[in-house]
Design a protein around this motif. Structure first.
Motif, PDB file in Angstrom:
ATOM      1  N   UNK A   1       0.803  -1.219   0.000  1.00 50.22           N
ATOM      2  CA  UNK A   1       0.000   0.000   0.000  1.00 50.22           C
ATOM      3  C   UNK A   1       0.842   1.277   0.000  1.00 50.22           C
ATOM      4  N   UNK A   2       2.048   1.213   0.558  1.00 50.52           N
ATOM      5  CA  UNK A   2       2.872   2.424   0.648  1.00 50.52           C
ATOM      6  C   UNK A   2       3.241   2.993  -0.721  1.00 50.52           C
ATOM      7  N   UNK A   3       3.694   2.179  -1.703  1.00 46.84           N
ATOM      8  CA  UNK A   3       3.979   2.755  -3.033  1.00 46.84           C
ATOM      9  C   UNK A   3       2.756   3.386  -3.682  1.00 46.84           C
ATOM     10  N   UNK A   4       1.587   2.799  -3.471  1.00 46.69           N
ATOM     11  CA  UNK A   4       0.362   3.372  -4.033  1.00 46.69           C
ATOM     12  C   UNK A   4       0.066   4.720  -3.387  1.00 46.69           C
ATOM     13  N   UNK A   5       0.242   4.811  -2.088  1.00 44.71           N
ATOM     14  CA  UNK A   5       0.017   6.075  -1.394  1.00 44.71           C
ATOM     15  C   UNK A   5       0.993   7.151  -1.852  1.00 44.71           C
ATOM     16  N   UNK A   6       2.223   6.758  -2.138  1.00 43.68           N
ATOM     17  CA  UNK A   6       3.203   7.726  -2.649  1.00 43.68           C
ATOM     18  C   UNK A   6       2.782   8.268  -4.010  1.00 43.68           C
ATOM     19  N   UNK A   7       2.293   7.375  -4.877  1.00 46.49           N
ATOM     20  CA  UNK A   7       1.838   7.832  -6.199  1.00 46.49           C
ATOM     21  C   UNK A   7       0.609   8.728  -6.087  1.00 46.49           C
ATOM     22  N   UNK A   8      -0.288   8.403  -5.175  1.00 49.00           N
ATOM     23  CA  UNK A   8      -1.471   9.241  -4.979  1.00 49.00           C
ATOM     24  C   UNK A   8      -1.084  10.614  -4.423  1.00 49.00           C
ATOM     25  N   UNK A   9      -0.128  10.613  -3.501  1.00 47.53           N
ATOM     26  CA  UNK A   9       0.327  11.881  -2.938  1.00 47.53           C
ATOM     27  C   UNK A   9       1.027  12.730  -3.974  1.00 47.53           C
TER      28      UNK A   9
ATOM     29  N   UNK B   1      -8.590   5.992 -11.437  1.00 44.03           N
ATOM     30  CA  UNK B   1      -9.372   5.107 -10.576  1.00 44.03           C
ATOM     31  C   UNK B   1      -8.631   3.814 -10.271  1.00 44.03           C
ATOM     32  N   UNK B   2      -7.722   3.409 -11.168  1.00 46.54           N
ATOM     33  CA  UNK B   2      -7.016   2.150 -10.973  1.00 46.54           C
ATOM     34  C   UNK B   2      -6.202   2.156  -9.685  1.00 46.54           C
ATOM     35  N   UNK B   3      -5.574   3.298  -9.369  1.00 50.06           N
ATOM     36  CA  UNK B   3      -4.775   3.389  -8.146  1.00 50.06           C
ATOM     37  C   UNK B   3      -5.651   3.259  -6.901  1.00 50.06           C
ATOM     38  N   UNK B   4      -6.795   3.930  -6.929  1.00 50.56           N
ATOM     39  CA  UNK B   4      -7.694   3.854  -5.776  1.00 50.56           C
ATOM     40  C   UNK B   4      -8.274   2.452  -5.622  1.00 50.56           C
ATOM     41  N   UNK B   5      -8.609   1.828  -6.742  1.00 44.35           N
ATOM     42  CA  UNK B   5      -9.131   0.460  -6.689  1.00 44.35           C
ATOM     43  C   UNK B   5      -8.083  -0.488  -6.114  1.00 44.35           C
ATOM     44  N   UNK B   6      -6.829  -0.321  -6.535  1.00 47.30           N
ATOM     45  CA  UNK B   6      -5.755  -1.166  -6.022  1.00 47.30           C
ATOM     46  C   UNK B   6      -5.569  -0.952  -4.522  1.00 47.30           C
ATOM     47  N   UNK B   7      -5.616   0.319  -4.095  1.00 48.71           N
ATOM     48  CA  UNK B   7      -5.432   0.617  -2.682  1.00 48.71           C
ATOM     49  C   UNK B   7      -6.531  -0.016  -1.833  1.00 48.71           C
ATOM     50  N   UNK B   8      -7.778   0.210  -2.224  1.00 47.23           N
ATOM     51  CA  UNK B   8      -8.887  -0.344  -1.444  1.00 47.23           C
ATOM     52  C   UNK B   8      -8.938  -1.863  -1.554  1.00 47.23           C
TER      53      UNK B   8
END
Length: 327
Positions: free
Chosen positions: A53-61, A69-76
């Protein structure tokens, strides 16, 4: 394993932890297999899920949280799978540990096979108790949010007038935070004790929570120390793992370790959390016997032996919890 009830009644938090740490010596192979099958996957998931989850949060930040939406779907998706895994192995570990400790207490042969065989019968009882505790936690968080909004509305300074923050607001905010933290600790203690009751007594759900509240009377301070100590140990371990393993070099709060260093520290942190979780499971069982002893509720080991055998299809429990206490 001999848990002398007259000794347990007078033990504090530190002594209860010490007694719990000696339990695996009575059945080292059983507890080793239980740890490998249930406690290790649980502990590893608690720490390792942030690696995904940390790499996804970095990309979102980096994208100011406007990523696709793909990033949010992956995170959730990762969070959902993690919660399901955490919930499942938490119940499995609790059921197996409580059953194994009770088997040793009742002089019943303890093995990983018998503990795992009892899980299908125990889990519905634990699930029912967990659902009631979840409902209580939902109500707690709802009251927390509503009270916080009310406090902010009543005491927050007016930005238009640039008035300084009132001391009364700070005072009530601190009282509010510490009060709700104390309630959170109490509910956690209530839940852990109710889980043990759901396994060892013929009650579960609301009845187990009510019995847990009764047993906590006079032992609330000890329970609070145990719960806070467990939360603190888990928090420190998770924090060190996040700083040393999850975060990359250059990130704020990172220890800047190389890959071999991350692997070494990660293995140590996982091992530490495995020990903390196993000890926590043992402590909650021992604390149940300590509370029973404190209230002079003697446990008939023959009745407990039969009750445990009922999970394995060996016996039909004939004695109720009241009869066990009055024998």
């Amino acid at each position: 394993m001999e848990l002398a009830t007259h000794d347990l009644a007078a033990l504090g938090a530190g002594d209860l932890i010490r007694v719990s740490a000696t339990i695996p010596r009575a059945a080292p192979r059983t507890f080793a297999l239980l740890t490998a099958c249930l406690v290790f996957p649980l502990s590893f998931a608690v720490l390792a899920h942030s690696l995904f989850t940390h790499p996804i949060l970095l990309r979102l930040k980096a994208s100011a949280y406007t990523a696709g939406a793909a990033q949010w779907v992956a995170l959730f998706g990762y969070q959902f799978l993690y919660l399901i895994f955490l919930f499942t192995f938490s119940l499995l570990s609790t059921a197996a540990a409580v059953f194994t400790v009770a088997s040793l207490y009742a002089a019943k042969p303890a093995s990983i096979a018998s503990s795992l065989s009892a899980l299908p019968t125990i889990l519905p009882r634990l699930l029912r108790t967990f659902l009631w505790v979840s409902l209580l936690m939902f109500a707690y968080h709802l009251v927390f949010v509503l009270t916080l909004l009310l406090l902010i509305t009543a005491y927050a300074p007016d930005p238009a007038r640039s008035t300084p923050m009132a001391l009364s607001f700070l005072f009530f905010a601190l009282v509010f935070i510490f009060g709700f933290l104390a309630i959170h600790v109490y509910i956690s203690a209530l839940w852990h004790l109710a889980s043990v009751i759901s396994v060892l007594e013929p009650i579960c759900g609301l009845a187990a929570m009510s019995k847990s509240r009764q047993l906590l009377q006079g032992r609330t301070r000890t329970a609070a120390v145990l719960v806070v100590s467990y939360f603190a140990a888990c928090g420190v371990t998770s924090g060190l793992f996040h700083s040393a393993v999850v975060k990359g070099r250059g990130e704020e709060g990172s220890l800047g370790l190389s890959l071999p260093g991350k692997i070494l520290v990660g293995a140590v942190m996982v091992s530490v959390l495995v020990i903390v979780n196993l000890l926590g499971l043992l402590v909650q069982s021992v604390f149940y016997y300590a509370c029973k002893a404190y209230h002079n509720q003697q446990i008939d080991r023959t009745a407990l032996y039969q009750h445990l055998g009922g999970y394995l299809g060996e016996y039909v429990p004939l004695k109720s919890n009241i009869q066990m206490e009055n024998l």
